[in-house]
Design an enzyme around this catalytic site. Structure first.
Site, PDB file in Angstrom:
ATOM      1  N   ARG A   1      -1.823  -9.222  12.540  1.00 51.14           N
ATOM      2  CA  ARG A   1      -0.893  -8.434  13.353  1.00 51.14           C
ATOM      3  C   ARG A   1      -0.069  -9.394  14.213  1.00 51.14           C
ATOM      4  NH1 ARG A   1      -2.253  -5.271  10.187  1.00 51.14           N
ATOM      5  NH2 ARG A   1      -3.039  -3.140  10.456  1.00 51.14           N
TER       6      ARG A   1
ATOM      7  N   ASP B   1     -20.335  -2.515  -8.673  1.00 54.34           N
ATOM      8  CA  ASP B   1     -21.105  -1.671  -9.581  1.00 54.34           C
ATOM      9  C   ASP B   1     -22.188  -2.544 -10.207  1.00 54.34           C
ATOM     10  OD1 ASP B   1     -21.857   0.442 -11.431  1.00 54.34           O
ATOM     11  OD2 ASP B   1     -19.835   1.244 -11.157  1.00 54.34           O
ATOM     12  N   ILE B   2     -22.899  -2.006 -11.174  1.00 48.64           N
ATOM     13  CA  ILE B   2     -23.922  -2.815 -11.828  1.00 48.64           C
ATOM     14  C   ILE B   2     -23.241  -3.951 -12.590  1.00 48.64           C
ATOM     15  CG2 ILE B   2     -25.513  -0.867 -11.994  1.00 48.64           C
ATOM     16  CD1 ILE B   2     -24.801  -0.700 -14.990  1.00 48.64           C
TER      17      ILE B   2
ATOM     18  N   LYS C   1       0.178  -7.703  -2.835  1.00 49.52           N
ATOM     19  CA  LYS C   1      -1.151  -7.140  -3.084  1.00 49.52           C
ATOM     20  C   LYS C   1      -1.000  -5.706  -3.573  1.00 49.52           C
ATOM     21  CE  LYS C   1      -3.840  -5.423   0.187  1.00 49.52           C
ATOM     22  NZ  LYS C   1      -4.320  -4.085  -0.299  1.00 49.52           N
TER      23      LYS C   1
ATOM     24  N   ASP D   1      -6.248  -5.888  -5.699  1.00 51.37           N
ATOM     25  CA  ASP D   1      -7.277  -5.629  -4.685  1.00 51.37           C
ATOM     26  C   ASP D   1      -7.998  -4.318  -4.982  1.00 51.37           C
ATOM     27  OD1 ASP D   1      -8.733  -5.556  -2.283  1.00 51.37           O
ATOM     28  OD2 ASP D   1      -7.060  -4.658  -1.180  1.00 51.37           O
ATOM     29  N   LEU D   2      -8.913  -4.348  -5.949  1.00 49.00           N
ATOM     30  CA  LEU D   2      -9.651  -3.143  -6.334  1.00 49.00           C
ATOM     31  C   LEU D   2     -11.100  -3.145  -5.860  1.00 49.00           C
ATOM     32  CD1 LEU D   2      -8.289  -2.567  -9.955  1.00 49.00           C
ATOM     33  CD2 LEU D   2      -7.442  -1.661  -7.783  1.00 49.00           C
ATOM     34  N   LYS D   3     -11.562  -4.280  -5.354  1.00 48.50           N
ATOM     35  CA  LYS D   3     -12.884  -4.375  -4.730  1.00 48.50           C
ATOM     36  C   LYS D   3     -13.998  -3.800  -5.610  1.00 48.50           C
ATOM     37  CE  LYS D   3     -11.072  -4.040   0.002  1.00 48.50           C
ATOM     38  NZ  LYS D   3      -9.679  -3.601  -0.289  1.00 48.50           N
TER      39      LYS D   3
ATOM     40  N   GLN E   1      -7.462  -1.634  12.263  1.00 49.94           N
ATOM     41  CA  GLN E   1      -8.155  -2.908  12.132  1.00 49.94           C
ATOM     42  C   GLN E   1      -8.896  -3.238  13.422  1.00 49.94           C
ATOM     43  OE1 GLN E   1      -8.342  -4.200   9.292  1.00 49.94           O
ATOM     44  NE2 GLN E   1      -6.422  -4.264   8.174  1.00 49.94           N
TER      45      GLN E   1
ATOM     46  N   ASN F   1     -23.188  -5.240 -15.590  1.00 47.94           N
ATOM     47  CA  ASN F   1     -22.583  -5.031 -16.905  1.00 47.94           C
ATOM     48  C   ASN F   1     -21.271  -4.259 -16.806  1.00 47.94           C
ATOM     49  OD1 ASN F   1     -22.762  -5.269 -19.851  1.00 47.94           O
ATOM     50  ND2 ASN F   1     -22.988  -3.051 -19.817  1.00 47.94           N
TER      51      ASN F   1
ATOM     52  N   GLY G   1       0.220  -6.089   5.861  1.00 47.65           N
ATOM     53  CA  GLY G   1       0.721  -4.810   5.390  1.00 47.65           C
ATOM     54  C   GLY G   1       1.734  -4.192   6.322  1.00 47.65           C
ATOM     55  N   ARG G   2       1.263  -3.297   7.176  1.00 51.72           N
ATOM     56  CA  ARG G   2       2.158  -2.492   7.995  1.00 51.72           C
ATOM     57  C   ARG G   2       3.108  -3.282   8.893  1.00 51.72           C
ATOM     58  NH1 ARG G   2      -2.749   1.457   9.556  1.00 51.72           N
ATOM     59  NH2 ARG G   2      -3.823  -0.452   8.930  1.00 51.72           N
TER      60      ARG G   2
ATOM     61  N   ASP H   1       0.849  -1.198   0.000  1.00 52.87           N
ATOM     62  CA  ASP H   1       0.000   0.000   0.000  1.00 52.87           C
ATOM     63  C   ASP H   1       0.882   1.245   0.000  1.00 52.87           C
ATOM     64  OD1 ASP H   1      -2.318  -1.555   0.044  1.00 52.87           O
ATOM     65  OD2 ASP H   1      -2.260  -1.737   2.215  1.00 52.87           O
TER      66      ASP H   1
ATOM     67  N   THR I   1     -12.291  -5.874   7.447  1.00 50.98           N
ATOM     68  CA  THR I   1     -11.813  -6.153   8.805  1.00 50.98           C
ATOM     69  C   THR I   1     -11.777  -4.905   9.679  1.00 50.98           C
ATOM     70  OG1 THR I   1      -9.553  -6.039   7.925  1.00 50.98           O
ATOM     71  CG2 THR I   1     -10.517  -8.226   8.243  1.00 50.98           C
TER      72      THR I   1
END
Length: 232
Positions: free
Chosen positions: A181, A64-65, A32, A59-61, A190, A67, A210-211, A10, A119
């Site tokens: 962690r 949307d609709i 990631k 990791d774009l999550k 978190q 289509n 991550g951190r 990140d 999380t």
């Protein structure tokens, strides 16, 4: 080594990310790429990391609709990422459309997983702000079962929920768990967290860290510690 431990890169730009990863001289960690880095660098950062030998969880999550998600997944499928995700809250129809868009003409595709509840979300916040009155574990299991019914490969969930997801959806249904962690570390923002060792016992297939690694004095040693704890 450590292909089930994913480092959350990140970072604000590609230069910082590549400098960070250059410290890993004996291994190519699974990484990631989240929204911050992807929005800064675009598709090129995925291609660059793949060219350098890293497996990539994009990791774009998406949410949307159906289509729009289908067409977006068709684009993302060409980047070479190994795992891509979306929000299970987008409904089964959206997940089915995503899977269709992600599948290449030759039938191959990246793994597709769905985010259940972040999380950073507590049951209290879910109830008071999202107006979801069911208990957290029941919501996560319901979302996971919808994802499996849509044909997805697994879900993103908190480590403590991984075992229940496997019981409901099968041992082969993947659980990718952030919120990791070290026992002597800071939780940050978190809420539903667990140590690498406890996450393994709980049933996590992959952990996203991550951190505790990226902000460590020696990220390589922190990564190796995480791998050792998760494996043992």
């Amino acid at each position: 080594m450590g292909k089930d431990v994913i480092i959350a890169c990140d970072f604000a730009d590609g230069k910082t990310c590549l400098e960070f990863l250059s410290q890993f001289t004996e291994e190519k960690p699974f990484v990631k790429i989240g929204m911050e880095l992807y929005y800064a660098e675009g598709p090129s950062i995925v291609r660059e990391l793949k060219a350098r030998g890293h497996q990539v969880f994009l990791d774009l999550k998406l949410h949307d609709i159906p289509n729009t998600v289908k067409k977006s997944m068709a684009v993302l499928s060409g980047l070479g990422a190994d795992i891509i995700n979306l929000h299970a809250a987008g409904t089964r129809a959206m997940m089915e459309a995503a899977l269709e868009g992600l599948t290449r003409p030759d039938g191959t595709r990246p793994l597709l997983i769905a985010v259940t509840q972040l999380t950073s979300t507590s049951e209290e916040r879910m109830r008071e702000e999202l107006l979801i009155d069911r208990p957290m574990d029941k919501v996560v299991l319901s979302y996971a079962q919808n994802a499996k019914a849509a044909g997805l490969d697994g879900v993103v969930c908190a480590p403590r929920e991984a075992g229940k997801v496997h019981m409901a959806c099968g041992a082969d249904f993947l659980t990718v768990t952030p919120g990791i962690r070290f026992a002597d570390g800071d939780k940050g923002d978190q809420v539903r967290v667990m140590t690498p060792a406890d996450a393994k016992i709980a049933g996590s297939d992959y952990i996203v860290v991550g951190r505790p690694i990226t902000e460590a004095l020696d990220p390589v040693i922190a990564y190796q510690r995480c791998v050792a704890e998760f494996v043992d």
